[in-house]
Design an enzyme around this catalytic site. Structure first.
Site, PDB file in Angstrom:
ATOM      1  N   GLU A   4       0.817  -1.225   0.000  1.00 30.70           N
ATOM      2  CA  GLU A   4       0.000   0.000   0.000  1.00 30.70           C
ATOM      3  C   GLU A   4       0.844   1.265   0.000  1.00 30.70           C
ATOM      4  O   GLU A   4       0.535   2.235   0.692  1.00 30.70           O
ATOM      5  CB  GLU A   4      -0.990  -0.054   1.175  1.00 30.70           C
ATOM      6  CG  GLU A   4      -1.854  -1.311   1.086  1.00 30.70           C
ATOM      7  CD  GLU A   4      -2.917  -1.435   2.191  1.00 30.70           C
ATOM      8  OE1 GLU A   4      -3.059  -0.516   3.014  1.00 30.70           O
ATOM      9  OE2 GLU A   4      -3.607  -2.477   2.205  1.00 30.70           O
ATOM     10  N   ASN A  60       2.443  -5.745  -2.417  1.00 28.56           N
ATOM     11  CA  ASN A  60       1.019  -6.094  -2.269  1.00 28.56           C
ATOM     12  C   ASN A  60       0.178  -4.825  -2.106  1.00 28.56           C
ATOM     13  O   ASN A  60       0.507  -3.959  -1.293  1.00 28.56           O
ATOM     14  CB  ASN A  60       0.891  -6.975  -1.004  1.00 28.56           C
ATOM     15  CG  ASN A  60      -0.486  -7.576  -0.806  1.00 28.56           C
ATOM     16  OD1 ASN A  60      -1.083  -8.114  -1.734  1.00 28.56           O
ATOM     17  ND2 ASN A  60      -1.004  -7.491   0.409  1.00 28.56           N
ATOM     18  N   HIS A  68     -10.112  -6.747  -2.621  1.00 26.70           N
ATOM     19  CA  HIS A  68     -11.241  -6.517  -1.713  1.00 26.70           C
ATOM     20  C   HIS A  68     -12.297  -5.793  -2.544  1.00 26.70           C
ATOM     21  O   HIS A  68     -12.097  -4.647  -2.925  1.00 26.70           O
ATOM     22  CB  HIS A  68     -10.818  -5.651  -0.524  1.00 26.70           C
ATOM     23  CG  HIS A  68      -9.802  -6.312   0.347  1.00 26.70           C
ATOM     24  ND1 HIS A  68     -10.114  -7.380   1.159  1.00 26.70           N
ATOM     25  CD2 HIS A  68      -8.477  -6.065   0.536  1.00 26.70           C
ATOM     26  CE1 HIS A  68      -9.018  -7.759   1.810  1.00 26.70           C
ATOM     27  NE2 HIS A  68      -8.013  -6.989   1.443  1.00 26.70           N
ATOM     28  N   GLU A  90      -5.986 -11.357  -1.378  1.00 24.91           N
ATOM     29  CA  GLU A  90      -6.887 -11.075  -0.251  1.00 24.91           C
ATOM     30  C   GLU A  90      -8.337 -10.995  -0.680  1.00 24.91           C
ATOM     31  O   GLU A  90      -9.098 -10.175  -0.154  1.00 24.91           O
ATOM     32  CB  GLU A  90      -6.479  -9.764   0.444  1.00 24.91           C
ATOM     33  CG  GLU A  90      -5.024  -9.705   0.857  1.00 24.91           C
ATOM     34  CD  GLU A  90      -4.661  -8.482   1.710  1.00 24.91           C
ATOM     35  OE1 GLU A  90      -5.574  -7.745   2.144  1.00 24.91           O
ATOM     36  OE2 GLU A  90      -3.459  -8.275   1.944  1.00 24.91           O
ATOM     37  N   ASP A 116     -12.082 -10.816  -1.020  1.00 27.67           N
ATOM     38  CA  ASP A 116     -13.400 -10.990  -0.412  1.00 27.67           C
ATOM     39  C   ASP A 116     -14.348 -10.098  -1.194  1.00 27.67           C
ATOM     40  O   ASP A 116     -13.921  -9.188  -1.901  1.00 27.67           O
ATOM     41  CB  ASP A 116     -13.418 -10.746   1.107  1.00 27.67           C
ATOM     42  CG  ASP A 116     -12.712  -9.496   1.575  1.00 27.67           C
ATOM     43  OD1 ASP A 116     -12.550  -8.554   0.773  1.00 27.67           O
ATOM     44  OD2 ASP A 116     -12.330  -9.446   2.762  1.00 27.67           O
TER      45      ASP A 116
HETATM   46  C1  XIL Z   1      -6.861  -6.386   8.382  1.00 28.78           C
HETATM   47  C2  XIL Z   1      -7.242  -7.540   9.312  1.00 28.78           C
HETATM   48  O1  XIL Z   1      -8.085  -8.414   8.602  1.00 28.78           O
HETATM   49  C3  XIL Z   1      -7.916  -7.020  10.546  1.00 28.78           C
HETATM   50  O2  XIL Z   1      -8.133  -8.072  11.467  1.00 28.78           O
HETATM   51  C4  XIL Z   1      -7.062  -5.934  11.185  1.00 28.78           C
HETATM   52  O3  XIL Z   1      -7.736  -5.384  12.298  1.00 28.78           O
HETATM   53  C5  XIL Z   1      -6.748  -4.844  10.196  1.00 28.78           C
HETATM   54  O4  XIL Z   1      -6.120  -5.404   9.068  1.00 28.78           O
HETATM   55  N1  XIL Z   1      -5.352  -5.216   3.630  1.00 28.78           N
HETATM   56  C6  XIL Z   1      -4.350  -5.934   4.231  1.00 28.78           C
HETATM   57  C7  XIL Z   1      -4.606  -6.618   5.506  1.00 28.78           C
HETATM   58  O5  XIL Z   1      -3.278  -6.101   3.635  1.00 28.78           O
HETATM   59  O6  XIL Z   1      -3.469  -6.692   6.341  1.00 28.78           O
HETATM   60  C8  XIL Z   1      -5.755  -6.015   6.269  1.00 28.78           C
HETATM   61  O7  XIL Z   1      -6.064  -6.898   7.355  1.00 28.78           O
HETATM   62  C9  XIL Z   1      -6.962  -5.845   5.367  1.00 28.78           C
HETATM   63  C10 XIL Z   1      -6.636  -4.940   4.217  1.00 28.78           C
END
Ligand code: XIL
Length: 326
Positions: A132, A173, A209, A239, A241
């Site tokens: 990020e 990432n 996401h 990641e 979802d």
């Molecule tokens: C999130 C976790 O899922 C949570 O439990 C935590 O409180 C905050 O971070 N992108 C990422 C992850 O790369 O590390 C993040 O994970 C979600 C967004």
């Protein structure tokens, strides 16, 4: 039976299928652990390797959770993706409030990276080295690390990780740069520059996401993966979802299944796309409801651990890929 799991079908199709793991749940919920071991052959610690957890006080490292996941992965023949070495979130207060100089911050980051990567050498196959670092316009994001160390913190992080484990696959990432647009271009430019300077970066993680209204086109994802492959980089969906308005309707659950299928197909269409991971296992333990109030039901398994339409859709795509050529 076992042949029809996501992990075995994915293996036949030539990719790994992964999930982010909540280690506290893994340690206490046997059904969650069984599901994880049955369906996935790649795990990423959801939080257990983040800076604030691993080094809650300066110089005091706590690997309890991370070690538990490593052990579980070994016992179940899973690969581990380390997450995440340099990121501007989930940093401990001693670090962000410490008024450190540039040299001190470099020393702290270097020690952090060396300690983690050395400890798990040979047991963590890949690392999300940096995450990020690009903003929505495609420019470098201003963060704790870029302000404190300067823009070269990224190149340094990759060098330090590589020195600690020359075998590990190192990744950048990010989210929101999966398809087409200024952020994807910014990420491409960043990783291309790192490659050009000879930095040890091997892949890009596309987080994915998404929601039903706000998802990239599969075609653009494929094109983006191909341009990254053209400069020698692997890609991974790291990641995924797909959040739904709660309570989720049957129509939305079907649309969600289509979205998962499309993104998996995009990955399978690009030989350099090596893995597909979801950010969590079941809807009960997903981060979505907490971070996006009113949203949820974003994963492949429901709160009752039952397979959702998205699971069945993903499995069908993997079955086809496993029986055909890729
Ligand atoms: C999130 C976790 O899922 C949570 O439990 C935590 O409180 C905050 O971070 N992108 C990422 C992850 O790369 O590390 C993040 O994970 C979600 C967004």
């Amino acid at each position: 039976m076992a042949a029809d799991t996501l992990r075995s079908l994915a293996q036949s199709a030539g990719i790994r299928f992964g999930a982010a793991v909540d280690v506290e749940v893994l340690n206490t919920d046997a059904a969650y652990a069984r599901l994880l071991a049955r369906e996935f052959n790649l795990v990423t610690p959801e939080n257990a390797m983040k800076f604030s957890i691993v080094q809650p006080e300066r110089g005091r490292f706590d690997f309890t959770q991370a070690d538990a996941l490593i052990e579980f992965a070994k016992a179940h023949a899973m690969q581990v993706n380390g997450h995440v070495l340099v990121w501007h979130q989930q940093l401990p207060d001693w670090l962000t409030q410490g008024n450190f100089s540039r040299d001190e911050l470099k020393a702290i980051l270097r020690e952090h990276i060396q300690t983690l990567v050395t400890r798990y050498r040979g047991r963590v196959a890949s690392w999300d080295v940096a995450a990020e670092a690009v903003d929505e316009d495609g420019r470098m994001r201003e963060t704790f690390w870029s302000r404190g160390i300067g823009p070269d913190y990224l190149a340094l992080a990759f060098d330090w990780a590589h020195a600690a484990d020359p075998q590990a696959r190192l990744r950048y990432n990010d989210y929101g740069g999966e398809g087409a647009g200024p952020k994807s271009d910014g990420i491409y430019d960043l990783v291309a520059a790192l490659r050009m300077k000879g930095r040890p970066i091997h892949g890009v993680g596309l987080q994915m996401h998404v929601s039903l209204k706000d998802a990239p086109h599969a075609r653009d994802v494929r094109i983006n993966m191909k341009r990254l492959a053209a400069i020698g980089l692997e890609t991974h969906i790291t990641e995924m979802d797909a959040m739904l308005a709660m309570p989720a309707t049957r129509t939305d659950l079907k649309a969600q299944a289509a979205l998962y299928r499309d993104m998996l197909q995009a990955c399978l269409a690009v030989p350099q796309c090596r893995s597909f991971s979801t950010w969590g296992v079941t809807d009960r333990h997903s981060w979505i409801p907490e971070f996006f109030p009113g949203q949820g039901a974003a994963l492949l398994f429901g709160s009752d651990n039952r397979a959702k339409p998205a699971y069945l859709g993903v499995r069908r795509v993997l079955r086809n890929a496993a029986s055909g050529k890729r």
